[in-house]
Design a protein around this motif. Structure first.
Motif, short mmCIF file in Angstrom:
data_model
loop_
_atom_site.label_atom_id
_atom_site.label_comp_id
_atom_site.label_asym_id
_atom_site.label_seq_id
_atom_site.Cartn_x
_atom_site.Cartn_y
_atom_site.Cartn_z
N MET A 1 100.04 20.84 25.68
CA MET A 1 101.01 20.78 26.88
C MET A 1 101.56 22.39 27.48
N ASN A 2 101.47 22.80 28.30
CA ASN A 2 101.57 23.33 28.58
C ASN A 2 103.26 24.27 29.40
N LYS A 3 103.50 24.82 29.12
CA LYS A 3 104.74 25.02 30.01
C LYS A 3 104.63 24.71 31.54
N ASP A 4 104.16 24.39 32.23
CA ASP A 4 104.17 23.77 33.52
C ASP A 4 104.18 22.61 33.66
N GLU A 5 103.89 21.47 32.89
CA GLU A 5 104.32 20.31 32.61
C GLU A 5 105.06 19.61 32.14
N VAL A 6 105.25 18.82 31.67
CA VAL A 6 106.28 17.98 31.13
C VAL A 6 105.42 16.03 30.51
N GLU A 7 105.66 15.96 29.38
CA GLU A 7 105.49 14.93 28.38
C GLU A 7 106.28 13.95 29.13
N VAL A 8 105.02 12.62 30.59
CA VAL A 8 106.17 11.24 30.80
C VAL A 8 105.71 10.43 29.83
N ALA A 9 104.62 10.51 28.46
CA ALA A 9 104.73 8.93 27.59
C ALA A 9 103.33 9.41 27.11
N VAL A 10 103.86 8.64 26.10
CA VAL A 10 102.61 8.71 24.46
C VAL A 10 102.01 7.80 24.13
N GLY A 11 101.33 6.60 24.76
CA GLY A 11 100.97 6.11 23.94
C GLY A 11 99.48 5.66 23.35
N LYS A 12 97.78 4.84 23.50
CA LYS A 12 97.29 4.45 22.76
C LYS A 12 96.48 4.52 23.80
N SER A 13 94.52 4.38 23.10
CA SER A 13 94.09 4.34 23.68
C SER A 13 93.84 2.24 24.02
N ALA A 14 93.07 1.45 25.04
CA ALA A 14 93.25 0.31 24.84
C ALA A 14 91.69 -0.02 24.25
N THR A 15 91.27 0.41 26.06
CA THR A 15 90.17 -0.12 25.83
C THR A 15 88.68 0.99 26.98
N ILE A 16 87.68 0.99 27.02
CA ILE A 16 86.84 1.87 27.73
C ILE A 16 86.73 0.79 29.51
N VAL A 17 87.01 1.30 30.06
CA VAL A 17 86.96 0.65 30.90
C VAL A 17 84.95 0.74 31.62
N SER A 18 84.72 1.74 31.62
CA SER A 18 83.47 1.73 32.38
C SER A 18 83.01 2.74 31.65
N PRO A 19 82.19 3.68 32.04
CA PRO A 19 81.38 5.11 30.83
C PRO A 19 82.54 6.38 31.07
N SER A 20 83.24 5.78 32.53
CA SER A 20 84.04 7.10 32.56
C SER A 20 85.03 7.21 32.74
N GLN A 21 85.74 5.30 32.47
CA GLN A 21 87.10 5.48 32.39
C GLN A 21 87.70 4.51 31.14
N LEU A 22 89.36 5.68 30.79
CA LEU A 22 89.68 4.05 29.53
C LEU A 22 90.59 4.06 29.72
N ALA A 23 91.14 2.82 29.56
CA ALA A 23 92.65 2.16 29.50
C ALA A 23 93.26 2.17 28.75
N ILE A 24 94.36 2.71 29.26
CA ILE A 24 96.10 3.41 27.79
C ILE A 24 96.58 2.20 28.05
N ASN A 25 97.78 1.62 26.65
CA ASN A 25 98.55 0.65 26.77
C ASN A 25 99.76 1.67 27.26
N VAL A 26 100.03 2.53 28.09
CA VAL A 26 101.87 2.79 28.29
C VAL A 26 101.12 3.17 30.34
N GLY A 27 101.77 2.24 31.24
CA GLY A 27 101.76 2.25 32.27
C GLY A 27 103.25 2.51 33.01
N ALA A 28 103.09 2.21 34.61
CA ALA A 28 104.60 2.73 35.49
C ALA A 28 106.01 2.20 34.84
N ALA A 29 105.53 1.23 34.14
CA ALA A 29 106.85 0.78 33.53
C ALA A 29 107.28 2.05 32.36
#
Length: 139
Positions: A1-29
């Motif tokens: 993380m660089n100084k121009d960004e802030v950490e929003v959430a830490v989670g885990k990989s959940a499911t490969i949705v497509s060859p170019s998309q990954l679902a993670i277990n943290v969201g809008a909540a």
């Protein structure tokens, strides 16, 4: 993380949705928004070889994502970059090669499918979501 960004959430990989998309277990909540950046990280523990004392951790980015869907309890990110999983080839050599030839970056769910243009991701890998800091215009 660089100084121009802030950490929003830490989670885990959940499911490969497509060859170019990954679902993670943290969201809008958890504060995740469409457009946030996310990184799938490999965490390497560093141990003193003489004492066995744990000295700390090194966080290596394996996959960089841009959040394209932010549901309440999960998010989906689209691959923007990664360090390839290379079978029989050094990962460093594969990473260097991937910077020369821009091919479609893909995620795979099996280490047997991994190549110099793909990365093997398993459920439960560490993911950190960050957001660029908004700069106020003083004009």
């Amino acid at each position: 993380m660089n100084k121009d960004e802030v950490e929003v959430a830490v989670g885990k990989s959940a499911t490969i949705v497509s060859p170019s998309q990954l679902a993670i277990n943290v969201g809008a909540a958890n504060g995740v928004r469409v457009g946030d950046a996310a990184k799938v990280r490999r965490i390497v523990k560093v141990t003193d070889p003489d004492t066995g004392e744990e000295l700390g951790e090194v966080h290596l980015t394996r996959v960089s994502l841009r959040i394209s869907i932010a549901a309440d309890s999960f998010s989906v990110g689209t691959v923007t970059d990664f360090v390839p999983s290379a079978s029989g080839v050094s990962s460093i050599a594969a990473a260097l090669e991937s910077t020369r030839v821009r091919r479609r970056k893909t995620l795979v769910g099996s280490e047997f499918e991994a190549s110099d243009v793909s990365v093997y991701v398993t459920p439960g890998e560490s993911v950190v979501v960050t957001r660029a800091l908004e700069v106020e215009d003083d004009s």
